[in-house]
Design a protein around this motif. Structure first.
Motif, PDB file in Angstrom:
ATOM      1  N   ASN A 122       0.827  -1.209   0.000  1.00 49.96           N
ATOM      2  CA  ASN A 122       0.000   0.000   0.000  1.00 49.96           C
ATOM      3  C   ASN A 122       0.864   1.263   0.000  1.00 49.96           C
ATOM      4  O   ASN A 122       0.553   2.237  -0.703  1.00 49.96           O
ATOM      5  N   ASN A 131      -6.240  -4.080  -2.501  1.00 47.88           N
ATOM      6  CA  ASN A 131      -5.292  -4.835  -1.685  1.00 47.88           C
ATOM      7  C   ASN A 131      -5.701  -4.818  -0.209  1.00 47.88           C
ATOM      8  O   ASN A 131      -5.601  -5.836   0.492  1.00 47.88           O
ATOM      9  N   HIS A 153      -6.449  -8.401   1.590  1.00 43.99           N
ATOM     10  CA  HIS A 153      -5.538  -8.907   2.618  1.00 43.99           C
ATOM     11  C   HIS A 153      -5.797  -8.289   3.989  1.00 43.99           C
ATOM     12  O   HIS A 153      -5.557  -8.939   5.013  1.00 43.99           O
ATOM     13  N   LEU A 213       2.243  -7.995  -5.581  1.00 44.08           N
ATOM     14  CA  LEU A 213       0.830  -8.392  -5.480  1.00 44.08           C
ATOM     15  C   LEU A 213       0.597  -9.766  -6.092  1.00 44.08           C
ATOM     16  O   LEU A 213      -0.167 -10.578  -5.546  1.00 44.08           O
ATOM     17  N   ASN A 239      -0.794 -12.569  -3.680  1.00 44.65           N
ATOM     18  CA  ASN A 239      -2.103 -13.124  -4.016  1.00 44.65           C
ATOM     19  C   ASN A 239      -2.025 -14.613  -4.331  1.00 44.65           C
ATOM     20  O   ASN A 239      -3.014 -15.339  -4.185  1.00 44.65           O
ATOM     21  N   GLY A 268      -6.223  -6.525  -8.373  1.00 45.29           N
ATOM     22  CA  GLY A 268      -5.114  -5.753  -7.808  1.00 45.29           C
ATOM     23  C   GLY A 268      -3.925  -5.616  -8.734  1.00 45.29           C
ATOM     24  O   GLY A 268      -3.509  -4.492  -9.089  1.00 45.29           O
TER      25      GLY A 268
END
Length: 420
Positions: A107, A333, A337, A148, A152, A297
């Motif tokens: 992030n 995201n 998560h 990501l 993921n 994402g």
């Protein structure tokens, strides 16, 4: 005259003084008593033997009592189970940290790249080098995309939930093995069963990632299975015609009766057609949401990386697309998560497996025709009620209503939909 008498007292002969002294300390003779102390039995405890051998500087041999080979094997399995509990707890903490660290890092990278892309035209108009801002933004978005994709793929929150479940189930197995050891009456079947349960748990909840990680995005949800597979066919029991809970009291033995057996059969059908299917359905729903977020994402950060290459002082389109896509990627995201969607999926999958295990345990108990060889019926009924979160009266009422619905021609699915 008085002085002469006093002088005569002090001038008494030594012999008279001696006789007086002897009379004063005279002690009569005691009878000759013979007292025999009881002989203490010779002790041969291991601790005494060890002390004797140490005092005599002899090697310590055979001072620890030997136990049966079955108990020794079971203790070895118990040590392995305790070690697995510790390992799964440690790995669970590590993967919890992964989830929070990757979430915050990705992030921050994404939002920083978005700020750079949004401020590049304004900074470029002031004469600052625009290329540096464009390159920095593109590189940060590219790094976020790669991270990501990796995160993921492995789903750290789901991995942590797997290890959490594994530690809990290994603790249950540890308690069962300790009870067997304390009971003392061990058989080879007990040792083999404990070994099979350990291996089944290892297969259901693997520790390594590469080559052994469970599929995080399966086509369909399959309930978790952490117990040894039974080769017995329980479907024949489900098709038994005598599965109606008619409330008639029949023969009794070892806490079992015809009424209780019919009640357990009804409970199996309700668990199979309602509880297990509900959690599988919810698991499939969460799986679809997680797949969508896992794809969205990286796609958004990839779009932002490409758009940042077209940021310039002559056009605001690239800047708007890069900033908007980066901000949306951070939001996606966080939802995936931060909301731990993978953990929710694993929770549903594991709960569906729990109902599958309950169904199999009831069917396996009912498969045994000799009631005396089964677990006590009253104890078994109470265990089933506790696992389903119901009282005994609620469990019996549920089975009675299910039997009544069956007699009216209502299927189990229709009855479950009306009841729940």
């Amino acid at each position: 005259m008085a002085s002469l008498q006093a002088l005569s007292l002090f001038s008494a002969s030594p012999s008279s003084r001696t006789s007086i002294t002897k009379a004063a300390i005279h002690i009569p003779k005691l009878p000759n008593l013979k007292i025999s102390a009881p002989k203490l039995p010779k002790t041969s405890t291991p601790s005494v033997k060890m002390i004797e051998q140490l005092c005599l500087n002899q090697p310590i041999i055979n001072v620890i009592p030997t136990e049966s080979p079955l108990k020794s094997q079971l203790r070895a399995i118990l040590e392995a189970v305790a070690d697995r509990v510790e390992m799964h707890n440690n790995i669970r903490q590590q993967r919890d940290n992964w989830n929070s660290l990757f979430l915050n890092s990705i992030n921050m990278i994404t939002l920083t790249a978005s700020v750079l892309a949004a401020s590049a035209p304004a900074v470029g108009s002031l004469g600052a080098p625009l290329l540096a801002l464009k390159m920095s933004s593109a590189l940060l978005f590219s790094a976020a995309t790669g991270m990501l994709v990796m995160v993921n793929k492995i789903q750290p929150s789901q991995l942590a939930e797997e290890q959490r479940n594994a530690a809990r189930l290994f603790k249950q197995l540890q308690t069962q093995i300790q009870s067997l050891i304390l009971d003392g009456a061990l058989t080879q079947m007990d040792v083999d069963s404990a070994m099979e349960k350990v291996l089944a748990l290892d297969k259901a909840y693997p520790l390594p990632l590469l080559g052994a990680m469970l599929e995080k995005f399966p086509k369909t949800v399959k309930p978790a299975s952490w117990w040894p597979n039974s080769s017995e066919n329980y479907e024949s029991q489900a098709k038994n015609k005598n599965t109606h809970f008619d409330g008639k009291q029949g023969r009794e033995s070892n806490g079992w009766s015809d009424e209780l057996e019919a009640e357990m059969r009804e409970v199996v059908e309700i668990v199979k057609s309602n509880d297990a299917e509900d959690y599988v359905r919810l698991g499939n729903l969460v799986l679809k949401v997680n797949k969508t977020l896992a794809i969205t994402g990286p796609v958004l950060t990839g779009i932002a990386a490409l758009s940042s290459a077209f940021v310039g002082d002559w056009s605001s389109t690239g800047m708007v697309v890069a900033a908007a896509a980066g901000s949306l990627a951070a939001a996606v995201n966080t939802l995936e998560h931060g909301g731990q969607i993978g953990m929710v999926f694993e929770m549903y999958r594991n709960t569906a497996g729990f109902f599958g295990l309950l169904e199999e345990s009831i069917r396996g108990t009912l498969e045994e025709k000799d009631w005396e060889k089964r677990e006590n019926g009253e104890v078994f009924e109470r265990k089933v009620a506790l696992k389903l979160g119901r009282s005994l009266s609620q469990l019996r009422q549920l089975a009675s209503k299910s039997a009544a619905a069956r007699e009216e021609g209502i299927s189990i699915d229709e009855f479950a939909s009306k009841l729940f």
